[in-house]
Design an enzyme around this catalytic site. Structure first.
Site, short mmCIF file in Angstrom:
data_model
loop_
_atom_site.label_atom_id
_atom_site.label_comp_id
_atom_site.label_asym_id
_atom_site.label_seq_id
_atom_site.Cartn_x
_atom_site.Cartn_y
_atom_site.Cartn_z
N HIS A 153 1.18 -1.32 -0.25
CA HIS A 153 0.06 0.36 -0.63
C HIS A 153 0.70 1.25 -0.29
CE1 HIS A 153 -2.82 2.91 0.94
NE2 HIS A 153 -3.78 2.11 1.16
N ARG A 192 -2.62 0.84 -6.47
CA ARG A 192 -2.15 1.11 -5.30
C ARG A 192 -0.15 0.02 -5.96
NH1 ARG A 192 -6.11 -1.69 -0.80
NH2 ARG A 192 -7.09 0.99 -0.16
N HIS A 238 0.29 -4.49 2.50
CA HIS A 238 -1.63 -4.41 3.11
C HIS A 238 -2.05 -5.48 2.75
CE1 HIS A 238 -4.73 -2.11 4.24
NE2 HIS A 238 -5.54 -2.01 2.71
N ARG A 298 -4.91 -5.22 -6.29
CA ARG A 298 -6.42 -5.03 -5.64
C ARG A 298 -6.87 -3.87 -5.70
NH1 ARG A 298 -8.87 -3.54 -1.63
NH2 ARG A 298 -7.34 -4.28 0.34
#
Lengths: 252, 612
Positions: free
Chosen positions: B212, B283, B375, B409
């Site tokens: 992240h 990200r 993360h 993601r």
């Protein structure tokens, strides 16, 4: 700011029925950038290296949201700072040479499991008694926007809903009352139209379970509000009292 | 649905599950903002965001049920943010150009989790669910090829318990803590999923890790975890480093501050490289770009591993808007700052407080310093469309499975997937499985399979407690974490991964010889808990490196230095690697067997992902 020497006095208790006592642990080389729990990590690391039993304490997210950490530090729940949990407390709040007393939550409904870890299962049982909206999971509920909710109500409900269930309110209260915890949930759901239909039932059931668990009564000292890491307001207790009163007098 | 359920969690209450820490929000294709959102667009964004390494069908289903999640949560009494008209508010998140993220200040995960928890407690109150908190699953028991129960340790008494079942659901989150430092809660672990893997469930894409971009940088060796600053901050914060090396050097030496650097001497590198998405690139892209600048010597803290996240421009912009609204003519600079600060505080107040508390510096006055951190893990147990693993009767949901996010993601999609799996997928698929078992009576936990699993666990615990080692568990965990971060982190290469595999084996060997676990088996013993988890991480770490080594391409969070475009972007190899790597345990962490599930794309055209 250089590193600090501290004298810790920590509650040690081997089990729920054992007799506990405060024990001295001098620690050196504590960085002001450490969190309080990291300081305990370092202490535990040293204890393990010396083949001594490390100090048991509850913790998980370490960012102030899960509600798992506790600790009564120098007589205050979550330590000297306001609006934070123990895991968010940093050692820069302390001075070189300080003596720090570390104790578990002390309340009869929260028995000690070991050292600083306590059993807060009573909160789960209160929640199970009525801290919910009775809907099933289904894919065909009304649209989320079908029922507008005034921003003010939504914001107030949110403020109540930020409760992390840590138990600081109970540990702080001279009566060991769980009113702030119960009020937060009752208030959140009674402020929202989705929670209104069973508001009376909820208030009665949650208060009944709270009493059953052995929590004390609220005498409006207001200490809970001050020590609450999420700064949940006493106003919610007032709302709970109104809900409870209405529910009692209109009960069938 | 009338099932008798036993639920287990290692925390003292189900309300503490790590989903609670999700800050920013949850995506749903509601198109309330009328900005052109649709189920298809959410589906498309997610497949593209995952760098074309997710299964199309799963992602489409996820997009379809996303809207139901919001309705369900509203009905549970989740206090989402609302606008003055009383309707649900939205914001934007990385990797998308529509506003589809629903939120509850910076505590969306908390509110959604507490909604789910209250629904769970309602069932507990009715007796439909039996809750076992402070319990850790230590094995899954397979009888005649089907999952028939688990072995759990009561963390308070240390008792090893057997629980029989007709189906087992693993909803145990991700394994980011293999890196030691991550944004995960301290207790997050891979143990349940890993034990399932060792009992026959394939592990999908273990190397896909999300780093992240906006976390608080590491401050010292005592550090136990890293704290995330929500991606929502990138809505208004601008990321930059000094454009001149000498400025960066002066900042690192404490001779200059960020505010001393003139506008013209700042390099807003995301806006420069990705004008279309700017600070809202996904990200993986944002993290790599920060690493690239810091590796080039432009980092802005003592360690050289930090970039600025600056709200100066946002405060000014909001201040001017507020002045207009309040009809203040010719507002002073101070007035604008005051008004703008109030707006920023309303939006992100709790995050700013959190930052100040940890770092000891006021982020309204000084730009925040941030750096990427581990993360989320996109990989996890391989599941079919019904979320069933390769072991019949063993299902896996949420972050613990590999299913929906491909190689990266998008923000606000973890809550969406977790709730979609739990609320709207598994209720329909588990019934299909159980239908064939309708005549199976209660599972007998005296069977030899339970006996054997329990014996194995007790033996391992006994070994850990009596091997008279010299080093605490965390020593090994830290060493493993460093190897993983250096060699299987934001950038990987074949040589580093081979070294990492050798190093991890070495650490694992030393662990079993030299770990010291204090205390006894039959008591509350947190060192013993940690030891069991680290033992599993030491096997998983090797598999992650093997997977990363096998995947000779770059995609999403998996960046192999050998495979990049001339501009330094991830270079996929669709001809050879458009597949899910599903690894089968064969008895040794280094000898896992690779199975390939080919990914076919019927709707989405595979392209070089571009956010320019």
């Amino acid at each position: 700011m250089g590193n600090m020497k501290l004298n810790l006095k920590i509650w040690r208790q081997t089990g729920p029925n054992a007799k506990g006592q405060m024990k001295d642990y001098p620690v050196n080389d504590v960085s002001p950038d450490m969190s309080f729990l990291e300081m305990l990590d370092v202490l535990n690391d040293n204890l393990v290296r010396k083949n001594e039993d490390p100090i048991a304490f509850d913790h998980d997210c370490r960012e102030g949201i899960c509600g798992m950490c506790s600790l009564f530090i120098n007589g205050e729940a979550h330590g000297p700072a306001r609006g934070i949990t123990t895991c968010q407390l940093h050692m820069r709040r302390f001075k070189d040479g300080d003596t720090i007393h570390v104790e578990p939550w002390r309340a009869q409904p929260f028995p000690v499991i070991k050292d600083l870890a306590t059993d807060r299962g009573a909160f789960d049982r209160i929640q199970a008694a009525g801290g919910f909206v009775s809907i099933n999971t289904s894919g065909n509920l009304v649209d989320g926007n079908a029922l507008p909710i005034p921003k003010d109500d939504a914001d107030k409900a949110f403020d109540a809903a930020t409760c992390i269930g840590c138990g600081a309110c109970v540990a702080t209260c001279p009566n060991g009352s769980a009113m702030l915890f119960v009020a937060a949930k009752v208030s959140q759901l009674s402020l929202l139209p989705q929670g209104r239909p069973e508001a009376k039932r909820r208030a009665l059931a949650m208060v009944e379970q709270m009493d059953k668990e052995g929590f004390g009564n609220c005498s409006n000292t207001g200490a809970c509000e001050i020590e609450c890491p999420k700064q949940i307001s006493l106003e919610h207790i007032a709302r709970l009292n109104r809900e409870y009163l209405v529910a009692t007098v209109t009960k069938e | 649905m009338g099932y008798n359920v036993k639920a287990f969690c290692y925390q003292d209450s189900a309300r503490r599950a790590h989903s609670i820490a999700a800050q920013g929000g949850i995506n749903a294709a509601k198109n309330y903002q009328n900005d052109g959102d649709s189920t298809y667009r959410l589906f498309y964004d997610t497949v593209k965001g995952g760098d074309y390494r997710a299964r199309e069908a799963n992602v489409y289903r996820l997009a379809e049920v996303s809207a139901n999640i919001i309705d369900q949560c509203v009905a549970q009494g989740v206090p989402f943010a609302r606008d003055y008209g009383g309707l649900l508010d939205n914001r934007s998140f990385g990797g998308v150009q529509v506003s589809r993220t629903f939120y509850a200040r910076g505590q969306t995960g908390q509110q959604l989790l507490l909604g789910a928890y209250s629904a769970l407690m309602r069932q507990v109150g009715k007796g439909a669910v039996q809750m076992f908190d402070r319990h850790e699953m230590l094995d899954v028991v397979v009888v005649d090829g089907k999952a028939r129960g688990i072995i759990a340790r009561n963390l308070v008494t240390g008792e090893i318990e057997r629980h029989g079942a007709h189906a087992v659901l693993i909803c145990t989150g991700g394994y980011g803590n293999v890196f030691f430092l991550s944004t995960n809660a301290m207790g997050c672990n891979v143990t349940a999923a890993w034990k399932a893997h060792k009992r026959g469930a394939f592990f999908g894409n273990p190397c896909y890790t999300q780093i992240h971009p906006t976390c608080i940088p590491v401050s010292g060796t005592h550090q136990s975890k890293l704290t995330l600053m929500s991606e929502s901050l990138r809505n208004d914060g601008r990321i930059w480093v000094p454009a001149k090396l000498e400025d960066a050097k002066a900042i690192r030496e404490g001779k200059k501050k960020g505010s001393d650097i003139a506008e013209a001497d700042r390099d807003y590198y995301l806006e420069r490289r990705y004008p279309a998405f700017g600070n809202l690139v996904p990200r993986d892209v944002a993290s790599r770009a920060a690493k690239e600048r810091c590796d080039a010597g432009f980092g802005v803290n003592q360690t050289g591993e930090a970039v600025y996240l600056d709200f100066g421009a946002a405060i000014e912009r909001y201040g001017k808007l507020e002045a207009n609204v309040k009809k203040i003519e010719n507002p002073s600079k101070e007035k604008i700052t005051e008004l703008g600060t109030a707006v920023v505080s309303e939006k992100y107040g709790n995050l700013f407080d959190m930052y100040e508390n940890i770092v000891g510096e006021n982020p309204y006055l000084h730009a925040m310093k941030i750096y990427p951190a581990v993360h989320y893990t996109m990989g996890g147990l391989w599941v079919d469309y019904n979320l069933q693993t390769t072991v019949p009767g063993l299902f896996c949901l949420g972050e613990a499975n590999f299913s929906d996010h491909g190689a990266n993601r998008l923000g606000a999609s973890a809550l969406m997937q977790g709730l979609a799996d739990g609320y709207f997928v598994i209720p329909y698929t588990v019934g299909d499985y159980l239908a064939d078992d309708i005549r199976t009576g209660p599972i007998d936990t005296k069977r030899p399979e339970f006996e054997a699993a329990e014996k194995e666990i007790k033996g391992r615990i006994e070994h850990l407690l009596t091997n008279k080692g010299s080093k605490p568990v965390d020593d090994f965990h830290r060493r493993l974490g460093k190897v993983m971060w250096d060699k299987c982190g934001m950038a990987r290469n074949a040589q580093g991964l081979q070294e990492a595999i050798a190093e991890i084996r070495q650490i694992r060997e030393e662990f079993w010889k030299d770990v010291r676990v204090t205390g006894k088996a039959g008591e509350f013993n947190q060192e013993l808990e940690k030891a069991g988890r680290v033992a599993d991480f030491l096997e998983l770490g090797e598999l992650m490196c093997m997977d990363a080594l096998n995947r000779n391409e770059s995609c999403g969070g998996h960046f192999r230095e050998e495979y990049q475009t001339p501009e330094g972007e991830a270079l996929r190899d669709d001809a050879n690697f458009a597949y899910v790597a599903a690894w089968e345990w064969t008895g040794d962490a280094g000898k896992a067997n690779l199975h390939k599930e080919p990914l076919t794309f019927e709707e989405v055209k595979l392209t070089q992902r571009s956010y320019k």
